[in-house]
Design a protein around this motif. Structure first.
Motif, PDB file in Angstrom:
ATOM      1  N   PRO A   1       0.945  -0.971  -0.160  1.00 42.64           N
ATOM      2  CA  PRO A   1       0.098  -0.139  -0.021  1.00 42.64           C
ATOM      3  C   PRO A   1       0.723   1.335   0.015  1.00 42.64           C
ATOM      4  N   GLU A   2       1.932   1.239   0.923  1.00 47.18           N
ATOM      5  CA  GLU A   2       2.882   2.430   0.737  1.00 47.18           C
ATOM      6  C   GLU A   2       3.456   2.673  -0.707  1.00 47.18           C
ATOM      7  N   THR A   3       3.718   1.571  -1.208  1.00 48.46           N
ATOM      8  CA  THR A   3       4.217   1.835  -2.679  1.00 48.46           C
ATOM      9  C   THR A   3       3.224   2.393  -3.689  1.00 48.46           C
ATOM     10  N   ALA A   4       2.065   1.854  -3.469  1.00 47.62           N
ATOM     11  CA  ALA A   4       0.943   2.360  -4.505  1.00 47.62           C
ATOM     12  C   ALA A   4       0.734   3.650  -4.286  1.00 47.62           C
ATOM     13  N   ALA A   5       0.696   4.166  -2.762  1.00 51.60           N
ATOM     14  CA  ALA A   5       0.378   5.496  -2.474  1.00 51.60           C
ATOM     15  C   ALA A   5       1.460   6.440  -3.109  1.00 51.60           C
ATOM     16  N   ALA A   6       2.759   6.009  -2.933  1.00 48.43           N
ATOM     17  CA  ALA A   6       3.833   6.881  -3.420  1.00 48.43           C
ATOM     18  C   ALA A   6       3.790   6.763  -5.061  1.00 48.43           C
ATOM     19  N   ASN A   7       3.340   5.928  -5.599  1.00 48.30           N
ATOM     20  CA  ASN A   7       3.239   6.000  -7.136  1.00 48.30           C
ATOM     21  C   ASN A   7       2.183   6.764  -7.578  1.00 48.30           C
ATOM     22  N   ALA A   8       1.045   6.749  -6.858  1.00 49.67           N
ATOM     23  CA  ALA A   8       0.064   7.708  -7.323  1.00 49.67           C
ATOM     24  C   ALA A   8       0.461   9.152  -7.032  1.00 49.67           C
ATOM     25  N   GLU A   9       1.127   9.303  -5.963  1.00 55.20           N
ATOM     26  CA  GLU A   9       1.741  10.954  -5.614  1.00 55.20           C
ATOM     27  C   GLU A   9       2.449  11.140  -6.677  1.00 55.20           C
ATOM     28  N   ALA A  10       3.275  10.418  -7.137  1.00 49.85           N
ATOM     29  CA  ALA A  10       4.131  10.639  -8.287  1.00 49.85           C
ATOM     30  C   ALA A  10       3.616  11.212  -9.546  1.00 49.85           C
ATOM     31  N   ARG A  11       2.559  10.429  -9.801  1.00 46.74           N
ATOM     32  CA  ARG A  11       1.703  10.507 -10.907  1.00 46.74           C
ATOM     33  C   ARG A  11       1.029  11.910 -10.968  1.00 46.74           C
ATOM     34  N   ILE A  12       0.652  12.137 -10.052  1.00 48.74           N
ATOM     35  CA  ILE A  12      -0.135  13.460  -9.663  1.00 48.74           C
ATOM     36  C   ILE A  12       0.632  14.416  -9.749  1.00 48.74           C
ATOM     37  N   ARG A  13       1.808  14.429  -8.952  1.00 47.73           N
ATOM     38  CA  ARG A  13       2.747  15.720  -8.967  1.00 47.73           C
ATOM     39  C   ARG A  13       3.199  15.986 -10.308  1.00 47.73           C
ATOM     40  N   ALA A  14       3.181  14.896 -11.339  1.00 45.16           N
ATOM     41  CA  ALA A  14       3.829  15.048 -12.597  1.00 45.16           C
ATOM     42  C   ALA A  14       2.408  15.430 -13.688  1.00 45.16           C
ATOM     43  N   TYR A  15       1.543  15.529 -13.028  1.00 48.77           N
ATOM     44  CA  TYR A  15       0.524  15.828 -13.923  1.00 48.77           C
ATOM     45  C   TYR A  15       0.298  17.496 -14.156  1.00 48.77           C
ATOM     46  N   PRO A  16       0.380  18.175 -15.481  1.00 49.72           N
ATOM     47  CA  PRO A  16       0.239  19.463 -15.680  1.00 49.72           C
ATOM     48  C   PRO A  16      -1.010  20.188 -15.393  1.00 49.72           C
ATOM     49  N   VAL A  17      -0.840  21.151 -14.509  1.00 50.17           N
ATOM     50  CA  VAL A  17      -2.149  21.928 -14.122  1.00 50.17           C
ATOM     51  C   VAL A  17      -1.778  23.431 -14.270  1.00 50.17           C
ATOM     52  N   SER A  18      -2.645  24.156 -14.353  1.00 52.94           N
ATOM     53  CA  SER A  18      -2.712  25.766 -14.510  1.00 52.94           C
ATOM     54  C   SER A  18      -2.468  26.331 -13.148  1.00 52.94           C
ATOM     55  N   ASP A  19      -2.873  25.514 -12.185  1.00 53.01           N
ATOM     56  CA  ASP A  19      -2.951  26.116 -10.684  1.00 53.01           C
ATOM     57  C   ASP A  19      -2.451  25.078  -9.559  1.00 53.01           C
ATOM     58  N   PRO A  20      -1.694  25.238  -8.841  1.00 51.45           N
ATOM     59  CA  PRO A  20      -0.985  24.315  -7.747  1.00 51.45           C
ATOM     60  C   PRO A  20      -2.139  23.887  -6.769  1.00 51.45           C
ATOM     61  N   ALA A  21      -3.143  24.539  -6.734  1.00 51.09           N
ATOM     62  CA  ALA A  21      -4.284  24.144  -5.714  1.00 51.09           C
ATOM     63  C   ALA A  21      -5.122  22.902  -6.451  1.00 51.09           C
ATOM     64  N   ILE A  22      -4.904  22.869  -7.809  1.00 50.33           N
ATOM     65  CA  ILE A  22      -5.110  21.562  -8.421  1.00 50.33           C
ATOM     66  C   ILE A  22      -4.526  20.242  -8.006  1.00 50.33           C
ATOM     67  N   THR A  23      -3.428  20.473  -7.842  1.00 53.83           N
ATOM     68  CA  THR A  23      -2.380  19.309  -7.723  1.00 53.83           C
ATOM     69  C   THR A  23      -2.736  18.834  -5.949  1.00 53.83           C
TER      70      THR A  23
END
Length: 251
Positions: free
Chosen positions: A78-100
């Protein structure tokens, strides 16, 4: 006469015995070809018996992994899955940091959340809702809209039907879909998306005359829609459907 008969009979018996011995020697002798044919036949019989036994065993037995086989890859912790999800989210391009940050808040409760997958699903839902509204398909809309939005859509459909109007529409495609907001409040995830799409749409009156739109022209349409999903409990998270809860016109 009797002596002659006995002699003839004796000669006939001798000839018959000799013929029988000769015939047995011929029929009982195997050539090299005969031996090879017999061996081939025995080989085929053994192979057929082995196949039958193998098929019978396969029908009743499930082969389990042996120790000498390559072990199956373990499921991510579970810790690895959560880390992978966070990495994907932080790499997702957004116009506003609040979206991340909104994505991260959602993913903490539902680690399966992925912005790309969400946006792809939202695009499919957008096309289905727009098409169902034009067709007056209340059943299709009911599973995609919140109660309030559903009531608003069906009221508009009813008014259109009362006037005898029909909508002819062809969904050309989505030119762009962009996430504008994302947050988690009281266990409910909400994501707002701006869709820029292309439609061919025309509204006809009772007489079939076009009173709005153009049946031959592609029109650019922009909609801002908010989708929500309850993820507060494991039971709620088992329902993967997001519903349209709000619509607004672009500024």
């Amino acid at each position: 006469m009797n002596g002659q008969f006995d002699l003839i009979t004796l000669i006939a018996i001798i000839v018959a015995v000799a013929a029988i011995i000769k015939l047995r020697s011929v029929l009982g002798h195997r050539t090299d070809d005969d031996e090879q044919r017999v061996e081939r036949l025995k080989t085929r019989e053994r192979e057929a018996a082995q196949r039958t036994a193998t098929e019978t065993a396969s029908a009743d037995v499930i082969t389990l992994p042996r120790r000498d086989r390559e072990p199956m890859a373990p499921a991510p912790a579970p810790e690895t899955a959560a880390a992978n999800a966070e990495a994907r989210i932080r790499a997702y391009p957004v116009s506003d940091p609040a979206i991340t940050q909104g994505f991260l808040d959602i993913a903490k409760t539902d680690p399966t959340f992925d912005p790309d997958s969400f946006l792809a699903g939202a695009g499919r839902a957008y096309e289905m809702i727009v098409s169902a509204f034009a067709e007056g398909n209340r059943k299709a809309l009911k599973d995609l809209l919140s109660k309030d939005v559903y009531e608003g859509f069906t009221a508009a459909i009813a008014e259109r039907e009362a006037r005898g109007e029909t909508v002819e529409q062809q969904f050309v495609g989505i030119r762009r879909a962009e996430i504008l907001e994302a947050d988690l409040k009281n266990g409910v995830a909400s994501v707002t998306v701006r869709f820029a799409s292309e439609l061919i749409s025309a509204t006809r009156d009772r007489a079939g005359e076009v009173i709005a739109g153009d049946a031959q022209k592609i029109t650019d349409v922009t909609d801002i829609w908010t989708f929500s999903r309850d993820i507060s409990t494991a039971k709620a998270r088992s329902n993967l459907n997001w519903r349209l809860v709000a619509t607004q016109a672009p500024n």
